[in-house]
Scaffold this motif. Structure first.
Motif, short mmCIF file in Angstrom:
data_model
loop_
_atom_site.label_atom_id
_atom_site.label_comp_id
_atom_site.label_asym_id
_atom_site.label_seq_id
_atom_site.Cartn_x
_atom_site.Cartn_y
_atom_site.Cartn_z
N SER A 244 0.84 -1.19 0.00
CA SER A 244 0.00 0.00 0.00
C SER A 244 0.88 1.25 0.00
O SER A 244 1.90 1.30 0.68
CB SER A 244 -0.89 0.00 1.24
OG SER A 244 -1.48 1.27 1.42
N THR A 252 -6.80 -3.41 4.51
CA THR A 252 -7.99 -4.07 3.99
C THR A 252 -8.51 -3.26 2.81
O THR A 252 -8.01 -2.16 2.51
CB THR A 252 -9.09 -4.16 5.06
OG1 THR A 252 -9.51 -2.83 5.39
CG2 THR A 252 -8.57 -4.84 6.32
N THR A 253 -9.53 -3.76 2.14
CA THR A 253 -10.11 -3.05 1.01
C THR A 253 -10.77 -1.74 1.44
O THR A 253 -11.01 -0.86 0.62
CB THR A 253 -11.15 -3.92 0.29
OG1 THR A 253 -12.11 -4.39 1.25
CG2 THR A 253 -10.48 -5.11 -0.38
N THR A 254 -11.05 -1.62 2.74
CA THR A 254 -11.65 -0.38 3.25
C THR A 254 -10.60 0.59 3.79
O THR A 254 -10.93 1.61 4.38
CB THR A 254 -12.67 -0.70 4.36
OG1 THR A 254 -12.01 -1.41 5.43
CG2 THR A 254 -13.81 -1.55 3.82
N GLY A 255 -9.33 0.24 3.60
CA GLY A 255 -8.27 1.14 4.00
C GLY A 255 -7.87 1.06 5.45
O GLY A 255 -7.19 1.95 5.98
N LYS A 256 -8.26 -0.03 6.13
CA LYS A 256 -7.90 -0.20 7.54
C LYS A 256 -6.82 -1.26 7.69
O LYS A 256 -6.65 -2.12 6.82
CB LYS A 256 -9.13 -0.60 8.35
CG LYS A 256 -10.23 0.45 8.36
CD LYS A 256 -11.43 -0.03 9.18
CE LYS A 256 -12.53 1.02 9.19
NZ LYS A 256 -13.72 0.55 9.98
N ARG A 258 -5.01 -4.62 9.35
CA ARG A 258 -5.52 -5.93 9.74
C ARG A 258 -4.98 -6.30 11.12
O ARG A 258 -3.83 -5.98 11.45
CB ARG A 258 -5.10 -7.00 8.73
CG ARG A 258 -5.72 -6.83 7.36
CD ARG A 258 -5.37 -8.01 6.44
NE ARG A 258 -5.90 -7.79 5.11
CZ ARG A 258 -7.15 -8.10 4.74
NH1 ARG A 258 -7.96 -8.65 5.62
NH2 ARG A 258 -7.57 -7.87 3.52
#
Length: 343
Positions: A244, A252-256, A258
Motif C-alpha cells: 500500500s 484491507t479493502t476499506t483502508g484499515k 488488519r
C-alpha cells in the motif's frame, strides 16, 4: 509528597539475588507495587490504586483475577497478555474453586496434559507465573508448577514455501488483490504477522526498513529501495507494486489495518484457495531465510534481515536450504552484491 512524610504500610522484601519486591499492606493483604522511589509518580499511583484492592478469598480464581490486575501482568507485552488472558480465564473456569494453597504438582500436570502437545510448554509457563505471583502475594510459599512435566513432542515447523508454491500463489492472486498484497509484504520483509500488520513507510529511512520486533524486541533491517543483489530484484519489485502507498504496507479493502490474528488466517485461507493447504504466513518468513542462505548469505546477514539475534535460530530457519545450491549455485558471482547489504 512533603519532605519527611513516609507512606504507611510499605513492606520491602529483598531476595538473595538482590531483586527487590515492594508491597503495600491493605486490609491484611500485601499488594505488589513497582520497585521505584516512593516519590515517583508511578509508585504513588500504584500506592493509591492499592487502596481499592479486593482481598482474595484464597481460591485460584481470585488469585488469577488479582494476577491479571497486577503490575506483573500489565508489564508483559500486549501480544502476550492477549494470549495469556484467554488461557487464564479458561484455567479459572476449570479449576477456579480450588484453594490456591492446596494445589499440587499432580493437578498442574493433569491440567497441562489436557492441552495439545505443542501448547503444553506455554501452558506450563502460565501456571508457573500464577504461582510465582501467589508467592509474591504471600498466598503460598512454593511453586508447584516448577516441577510440572510436559510431553515430549517433535516440533513441526511451518512448511517452507518453495519457488513452485510462490508461483502458484501469484498465479491465483494477481497484483491488486488484498491477498497478494499481504503475501508480497510478508514474503519480502520476512516479518512475523504481529509485525507485518503494523509496519509501513513510517519505518523506512534512506531506503531501508527498520523496525523493532514485538516478539523479541530485536531489530530487523530490510532493504526497500536500497541496492540489493540481482536475484532479489524481482521479488523486491513485486513487493513495491503490491504494498500500500499509505502509511501501512498491508490494508484491507476499506483502508484499515488488519489485526494480527486476522492477517495470519487471511494468508492461510488465501493459500488454501490456491491449493496450498499446508502453507502459512510464517512459512514465508522461512522461505526468505532459505533464499538468502542458498545465495551465500552468512547467518549474521540473514539475522539482520529476519531480526534473529541467535545464530542457532537462523540455522533452524535455513535447514531447508538447498545444499547443492549453496555449494555450486550462482551465489558466488553475487557475493559482491551480497556484501552491499547490510552496508
Amino acid at each position: 509528597m512533603a519532605k519527611g512524610v513516609r507512606l504507611k504500610g510499605i513492606k520491602v522484601v529483598t531476595k538473595p539475588n538482590g531483586k527487590r519486591y515492594v508491597y503495600r499492606r491493605v486490609r491484611g493483604q500485601f499488594v505488589s507495587l513497582p520497585d521505584l522511589p516512593e516519590n515517583h509518580p508511578d509508585f504513588l499511583r500504584a500506592y493509591v490504586d492499592a487502596e481499592h484492592y479486593a482481598p482474595t478469598d484464597g481460591t485460584l480464581a481470585s488469585t488469577i483475577k488479582l494476577f491479571i490486575a497486577s503490575n506483573d501482568f500489565k508489564q508483559r507485552k500486549e501480544s502476550t497478555r492477549k494470549v495469556w488472558r484467554r488461557r487464564l480465564e479458561k484455567i479459572a473456569m476449570q479449576y477456579g474453586s480450588s484453594p490456591i494453597d492446596k494445589l499440587t504438582t499432580d493437578l498442574v500436570n493433569k491440567a497441562i496434559r489436557k492441552v495439545s502437545p505443542g501448547a503444553q510448554r506455554g501452558e506450563r509457563t502460565i501456571w508457573r507465573a500464577i504461582f510465582a505471583f501467589a508467592q509474591s502475594e504471600f498466598l503460598r510459599s512454593d511453586n508447584p508448577a516448577k516441577d510440572a512435566m510436559i510431553g515430549k513432542t517433535k516440533a513441526t515447523p511451518h512448511g517452507t514455501w518453495t519457488p513452485e508454491d510462490v508461483a502458484t500463489f501469484r498465479a491465483r492472486w494477481p497484483i491488486g488483490t488484498p491477498e497478494r498484497q499481504a503475501f508480497e509484504v510478508i514474503y519480502w520483509t520476512a516479518a512475523r504477522c504481529v509485525d507485518a500488520a503494523v509496519i509501513g513507510w513510517q519505518h523506512v529511512s534512506d531506503g531501508v526498513l527498520e523496525f523493532v520486533q514485538e516478539k523479541t524486541g530485536g531489530t530487523a533491517v530490510v532493504p526497500i529501495t536500497a541496492p540489493v543483489a540481482p536475484y532479489l530484484e524481482a521479488d523486491r519489485r513485486l513487493f513495491l507494486e503490491a504494498a500500500s502507498p499509505d502509511l501501512l504496507f498491508i490494508l484491507t479493502t476499506t483502508g484499515k489495518g488488519r489485526s494480527v490474528k486476522a492477517l495470519s488466517q487471511f494468508v492461510s485461507r488465501a493459500a488454501r484457495d490456491a491449493g496450498l493447504d499446508s502453507r502459512t504466513a510464517h512459512g514465508l518468513r522461512r522461505a526468505r531465510a532459505v533464499i538468502l542462505a542458498e545465495n551465500g548469505w552468512t547467518p549474521h546477514q540473514i539475522g539482520a534481515w529476519t531480526g534473529h539475534e541467535s545464530l542457532a535460530e537462523v540455522s533452524h530457519y535455513t535447514r531447508d536450504a538447498n545444499k547443492r545450491s549453496m555449494v555450486v549455485g550462482n551465489h558466488v558471482g553475487n557475493s559482491g552484491n551480497v556484501k552491499r547489504f547490510p552496508s
